[in-house]
Write a protein that holds these residues in place. Structure first.
Motif, PDB file in Angstrom:
ATOM      1  N   GLN A  40       0.891  -1.187   0.057  1.00  0.00           N
ATOM      2  CA  GLN A  40      -0.095  -0.112  -0.123  1.00  0.00           C
ATOM      3  C   GLN A  40       0.883   1.320   0.031  1.00  0.00           C
ATOM      4  OE1 GLN A  40      -2.797   0.081   3.155  1.00  0.00           O
ATOM      5  NE2 GLN A  40      -3.358  -2.074   2.567  1.00  0.00           N
ATOM      6  N   SER A  41       0.411   2.318  -0.395  1.00  0.00           N
ATOM      7  CA  SER A  41       0.949   3.526  -0.274  1.00  0.00           C
ATOM      8  C   SER A  41       0.630   4.774   0.527  1.00  0.00           C
ATOM      9  CB  SER A  41       0.978   4.249  -1.952  1.00  0.00           C
ATOM     10  OG  SER A  41      -0.312   4.295  -2.213  1.00  0.00           O
ATOM     11  N   SER A  42      -0.372   4.129   1.779  1.00  0.00           N
ATOM     12  CA  SER A  42      -0.609   5.030   2.701  1.00  0.00           C
ATOM     13  C   SER A  42      -0.494   4.583   3.955  1.00  0.00           C
ATOM     14  CB  SER A  42      -2.129   5.380   2.309  1.00  0.00           C
ATOM     15  OG  SER A  42      -2.741   4.269   2.379  1.00  0.00           O
ATOM     16  N   LEU A  43      -0.501   5.373   5.130  1.00  0.00           N
ATOM     17  CA  LEU A  43      -0.520   5.059   6.284  1.00  0.00           C
ATOM     18  C   LEU A  43      -1.441   4.026   6.718  1.00  0.00           C
ATOM     19  CD1 LEU A  43       0.719   8.278   7.855  1.00  0.00           C
ATOM     20  CD2 LEU A  43       2.081   6.439   7.662  1.00  0.00           C
ATOM     21  N   VAL A  44      -1.251   3.008   7.674  1.00  0.00           N
ATOM     22  CA  VAL A  44      -2.362   2.278   8.062  1.00  0.00           C
ATOM     23  C   VAL A  44      -3.544   2.842   9.078  1.00  0.00           C
ATOM     24  CG1 VAL A  44      -1.075   1.807  10.296  1.00  0.00           C
ATOM     25  CG2 VAL A  44      -2.553  -0.202   9.299  1.00  0.00           C
ATOM     26  N   SER A  45      -3.304   4.001   9.407  1.00  0.00           N
ATOM     27  CA  SER A  45      -4.025   4.814  10.297  1.00  0.00           C
ATOM     28  C   SER A  45      -3.330   6.073  10.729  1.00  0.00           C
ATOM     29  CB  SER A  45      -4.591   4.027  11.407  1.00  0.00           C
ATOM     30  OG  SER A  45      -5.265   4.895  12.379  1.00  0.00           O
ATOM     31  N   GLN A  46      -4.372   7.107  11.014  1.00  0.00           N
ATOM     32  CA  GLN A  46      -3.813   8.302  11.488  1.00  0.00           C
ATOM     33  C   GLN A  46      -3.603   8.060  13.080  1.00  0.00           C
ATOM     34  OE1 GLN A  46      -2.790  11.044   9.870  1.00  0.00           O
ATOM     35  NE2 GLN A  46      -2.840   9.756   8.265  1.00  0.00           N
ATOM     36  N   ASP A  47      -3.721   6.989  13.658  1.00  0.00           N
ATOM     37  CA  ASP A  47      -3.686   6.623  15.036  1.00  0.00           C
ATOM     38  C   ASP A  47      -2.296   6.220  15.281  1.00  0.00           C
ATOM     39  OD1 ASP A  47      -4.992   5.998  17.653  1.00  0.00           O
ATOM     40  OD2 ASP A  47      -4.064   3.930  17.057  1.00  0.00           O
ATOM     41  N   VAL A  48      -1.599   7.011  16.257  1.00  0.00           N
ATOM     42  CA  VAL A  48      -0.091   6.598  16.593  1.00  0.00           C
ATOM     43  C   VAL A  48       0.070   5.108  16.940  1.00  0.00           C
ATOM     44  CG1 VAL A  48      -0.142   7.321  18.904  1.00  0.00           C
ATOM     45  CG2 VAL A  48       1.878   7.605  17.575  1.00  0.00           C
ATOM     46  N   ASP A  49      -1.010   4.630  17.800  1.00  0.00           N
ATOM     47  CA  ASP A  49      -0.857   3.208  18.141  1.00  0.00           C
ATOM     48  C   ASP A  49      -0.832   2.128  17.133  1.00  0.00           C
ATOM     49  OD1 ASP A  49      -1.307   4.479  20.623  1.00  0.00           O
ATOM     50  OD2 ASP A  49      -2.947   2.958  21.334  1.00  0.00           O
ATOM     51  N   LYS A  50      -1.534   2.439  16.146  1.00  0.00           N
ATOM     52  CA  LYS A  50      -1.691   1.487  14.868  1.00  0.00           C
ATOM     53  C   LYS A  50      -0.327   1.767  13.949  1.00  0.00           C
ATOM     54  CE  LYS A  50      -6.506   0.821  15.029  1.00  0.00           C
ATOM     55  NZ  LYS A  50      -7.780   1.373  14.746  1.00  0.00           N
ATOM     56  N   GLN A  51      -0.046   3.220  14.050  1.00  0.00           N
ATOM     57  CA  GLN A  51       1.150   3.353  13.114  1.00  0.00           C
ATOM     58  C   GLN A  51       2.420   2.726  13.666  1.00  0.00           C
ATOM     59  OE1 GLN A  51       2.070   7.352  11.995  1.00  0.00           O
ATOM     60  NE2 GLN A  51      -0.137   7.882  11.409  1.00  0.00           N
ATOM     61  N   ALA A  52       2.512   2.844  15.114  1.00  0.00           N
ATOM     62  CA  ALA A  52       3.617   2.080  15.770  1.00  0.00           C
ATOM     63  C   ALA A  52       3.474   0.541  15.532  1.00  0.00           C
ATOM     64  CB  ALA A  52       3.729   2.456  17.263  1.00  0.00           C
ATOM     65  N   GLY A  53       2.314   0.311  15.793  1.00  0.00           N
ATOM     66  CA  GLY A  53       2.446  -1.576  15.595  1.00  0.00           C
ATOM     67  C   GLY A  53       2.658  -2.066  14.280  1.00  0.00           C
ATOM     68  N   GLN A  54       2.259  -1.190  13.287  1.00  0.00           N
ATOM     69  CA  GLN A  54       2.842  -1.450  11.994  1.00  0.00           C
ATOM     70  C   GLN A  54       4.208  -1.216  11.774  1.00  0.00           C
ATOM     71  OE1 GLN A  54       0.627  -2.979   9.550  1.00  0.00           O
ATOM     72  NE2 GLN A  54       2.451  -3.271   8.523  1.00  0.00           N
ATOM     73  N   ILE A  55       4.721  -0.348  12.184  1.00  0.00           N
ATOM     74  CA  ILE A  55       6.181  -0.073  12.133  1.00  0.00           C
ATOM     75  C   ILE A  55       7.012  -1.423  12.747  1.00  0.00           C
ATOM     76  CG2 ILE A  55       8.316   1.255  13.136  1.00  0.00           C
ATOM     77  CD1 ILE A  55       6.124   3.749  12.717  1.00  0.00           C
ATOM     78  N   PHE A  56       6.422  -1.751  13.892  1.00  0.00           N
ATOM     79  CA  PHE A  56       7.316  -3.165  14.440  1.00  0.00           C
ATOM     80  C   PHE A  56       7.062  -4.046  13.677  1.00  0.00           C
ATOM     81  CE2 PHE A  56       7.678  -0.404  18.343  1.00  0.00           C
ATOM     82  CZ  PHE A  56       8.785  -0.372  18.640  1.00  0.00           C
ATOM     83  N   ARG A  57       5.979  -4.398  13.004  1.00  0.00           N
ATOM     84  CA  ARG A  57       5.751  -5.413  11.920  1.00  0.00           C
ATOM     85  C   ARG A  57       6.702  -5.392  11.041  1.00  0.00           C
ATOM     86  NH1 ARG A  57       0.633  -5.023  13.945  1.00  0.00           N
ATOM     87  NH2 ARG A  57      -0.225  -3.463  12.710  1.00  0.00           N
ATOM     88  N   ASN A  58       6.829  -4.193  10.459  1.00  0.00           N
ATOM     89  CA  ASN A  58       7.846  -3.938   9.372  1.00  0.00           C
ATOM     90  C   ASN A  58       9.308  -4.236   9.567  1.00  0.00           C
ATOM     91  OD1 ASN A  58       5.410  -3.250   7.787  1.00  0.00           O
ATOM     92  ND2 ASN A  58       5.912  -0.933   8.184  1.00  0.00           N
ATOM     93  N   ILE A  59       9.672  -3.713  10.811  1.00  0.00           N
ATOM     94  CA  ILE A  59      10.977  -3.993  11.405  1.00  0.00           C
ATOM     95  C   ILE A  59      11.186  -5.299  11.250  1.00  0.00           C
ATOM     96  CG2 ILE A  59      12.387  -3.625  13.249  1.00  0.00           C
ATOM     97  CD1 ILE A  59      11.397  -0.969  13.593  1.00  0.00           C
ATOM     98  N   GLU A  60      10.261  -6.027  12.223  1.00  0.00           N
ATOM     99  CA  GLU A  60      10.446  -7.532  12.360  1.00  0.00           C
ATOM    100  C   GLU A  60      10.679  -8.084  10.787  1.00  0.00           C
ATOM    101  OE1 GLU A  60       8.633 -10.623  15.196  1.00  0.00           O
ATOM    102  OE2 GLU A  60       7.027  -9.762  13.857  1.00  0.00           O
ATOM    103  N   ALA A  61      10.143  -7.757   9.777  1.00  0.00           N
ATOM    104  CA  ALA A  61      10.075  -8.362   8.457  1.00  0.00           C
ATOM    105  C   ALA A  61      11.510  -8.050   7.932  1.00  0.00           C
ATOM    106  CB  ALA A  61       9.034  -8.176   7.587  1.00  0.00           C
ATOM    107  N   VAL A  62      12.039  -6.923   7.985  1.00  0.00           N
ATOM    108  CA  VAL A  62      13.305  -6.250   7.488  1.00  0.00           C
ATOM    109  C   VAL A  62      14.322  -7.001   8.378  1.00  0.00           C
ATOM    110  CG1 VAL A  62      15.020  -4.631   7.367  1.00  0.00           C
ATOM    111  CG2 VAL A  62      12.307  -4.385   6.504  1.00  0.00           C
ATOM    112  N   ILE A  63      14.264  -7.392   9.581  1.00  0.00           N
ATOM    113  CA  ILE A  63      15.453  -7.973  10.440  1.00  0.00           C
ATOM    114  C   ILE A  63      15.275  -9.438  10.216  1.00  0.00           C
ATOM    115  CG2 ILE A  63      15.571  -6.138  11.998  1.00  0.00           C
ATOM    116  CD1 ILE A  63      14.167  -7.752  14.101  1.00  0.00           C
ATOM    117  N   GLU A  64      14.383 -10.016  10.091  1.00  0.00           N
ATOM    118  CA  GLU A  64      14.099 -11.443   9.588  1.00  0.00           C
ATOM    119  C   GLU A  64      14.876 -11.970   8.362  1.00  0.00           C
ATOM    120  OE1 GLU A  64      10.315 -12.702  10.202  1.00  0.00           O
ATOM    121  OE2 GLU A  64      10.126 -12.841  12.151  1.00  0.00           O
ATOM    122  N   ALA A  65      14.635 -10.868   7.496  1.00  0.00           N
ATOM    123  CA  ALA A  65      15.315 -11.068   6.085  1.00  0.00           C
ATOM    124  C   ALA A  65      16.876 -11.043   6.299  1.00  0.00           C
ATOM    125  CB  ALA A  65      14.867 -10.022   4.897  1.00  0.00           C
ATOM    126  N   ALA A  66      17.376 -10.372   7.296  1.00  0.00           N
ATOM    127  CA  ALA A  66      18.828 -10.742   7.545  1.00  0.00           C
ATOM    128  C   ALA A  66      19.174 -11.642   8.493  1.00  0.00           C
ATOM    129  CB  ALA A  66      19.269  -9.211   8.004  1.00  0.00           C
TER     130      ALA A  66
END
Length: 127
Positions: A40-66
């Motif tokens: 997607q090309s937009s933020l998951v939500s305007q809610d900081v909690d939801k943004q932070a949760g998605q960020i940690f899912r993204n970080i997890e995917a990137v670090i797992e790739a390494a």
């Protein structure tokens, strides 16, 4: 030096890598992540909690790739557009890391890409 890219996290929104692995020090430098859902090309939500949760899912995917996990993260930098969101982000941070406690900095910034409320970058040590 090795560029890390995974399709399990959003592609960078600019001319940079998701992460870079240094082969001589085994350090993984992860670029700042926003709360964007892969594909997607937009933020998951305007809610900081939801943004932070998605960020940690993204970080997890990137670090797992390494070949890493949250336990390998040694330093986290958090950028917030409103430090009043600190407590809410701290809760999500604690849930993600459980008993692991990496070094961390949190700063308030005036604006982030895509008008996100939060961006997080980290450094991990690979084995």
């Amino acid at each position: 030096m090795k560029t890390i890219f995974t399709e399990n996290a959003p592609a960078p929104v600019g001319p940079y890598a998701q992460a870079i692995l240094t082969t001589n020090t085994n350090l993984l430098f992860c670029s700042g992540q926003l709360g964007i859902v892969r594909g997607q090309s937009s933020l998951v939500s305007q809610d900081v909690d939801k943004q932070a949760g998605q960020i940690f899912r993204n970080i997890e995917a990137v670090i797992e790739a390494a070949g890493c996990s949250a336990e390998n993260i040694i330093k986290v930098n958090i950028f917030l557009t409103d430090l009043n969101d600190f407590a809410a982000v701290n809760k999500i941070f604690s849930d993600f890391f459980e008993n692991h406690k990496p070094a961390r900095s949190t700063v308030e910034v005036s604006r982030l890409p895509m008008d996100a409320k939060i961006e997080i970058e980290c450094i991990a040590e690979t084995s």
